[in-house]
Design a protein around this motif. Sequence first.
Motif, mmCIF file in Angstrom:
data_model
loop_
_atom_site.group_PDB
_atom_site.id
_atom_site.type_symbol
_atom_site.label_atom_id
_atom_site.label_comp_id
_atom_site.label_asym_id
_atom_site.label_seq_id
_atom_site.Cartn_x
_atom_site.Cartn_y
_atom_site.Cartn_z
ATOM 1 N N LEU A 1 -4.958 1.026 -6.271
ATOM 2 C CA LEU A 1 -5.005 1.160 -4.814
ATOM 3 C C LEU A 1 -6.368 0.731 -4.265
ATOM 4 N N ALA B 1 2.127 1.702 -3.627
ATOM 5 C CA ALA B 1 1.080 2.172 -4.529
ATOM 6 C C ALA B 1 0.681 3.613 -4.198
ATOM 7 N N GLY B 2 0.563 3.926 -2.923
ATOM 8 C CA GLY B 2 0.213 5.291 -2.516
ATOM 9 C C GLY B 2 1.311 6.287 -2.844
ATOM 10 N N LEU C 1 1.245 6.924 -6.527
ATOM 11 C CA LEU C 1 0.097 7.777 -6.825
ATOM 12 C C LEU C 1 0.410 9.231 -6.495
ATOM 13 N N PHE D 1 0.819 -1.206 0.000
ATOM 14 C CA PHE D 1 0.000 0.000 0.000
ATOM 15 C C PHE D 1 0.858 1.263 0.000
ATOM 16 N N THR E 1 -6.956 -2.652 -1.942
ATOM 17 C CA THR E 1 -7.633 -2.450 -0.659
ATOM 18 C C THR E 1 -8.809 -3.413 -0.529
#
Length: 101
Positions: free
Chosen positions: A71, A33-34, A37, A30, A75
């Motif tokens: 994302l 990916a965050g 982003l 995460f 999730t």
Amino acid sequence: MSEQVEKTQEIIHLGTHGENYGNWMSNPVFYMAGGLLALAVVLALMSFTVFRLTVLGVIFIIAAAILLVLLGWITWIRRQYAFGGGGMMERVHQTILSSGL
């Protein structure tokens, strides 16, 4: 003896004895990916404002949209695997326990 083992296995409820198996989708996934982003959004903003390269800004906006969808998807997957969510991990553990392996 087989009946006694089956009764014992039925009593087992995962998570009630202090076990914490975590999740198969770890937090660093995460974070990556965050982070990507956030980087895509910053690069898109810089492309429009600082560099004045509209085409590059559009490319980074598309990349940011794809990363946002990714994302959201991972999730959802994490929630499906969670013991408190979809319970997929619990079903896998129960299957393993019931097979006697």
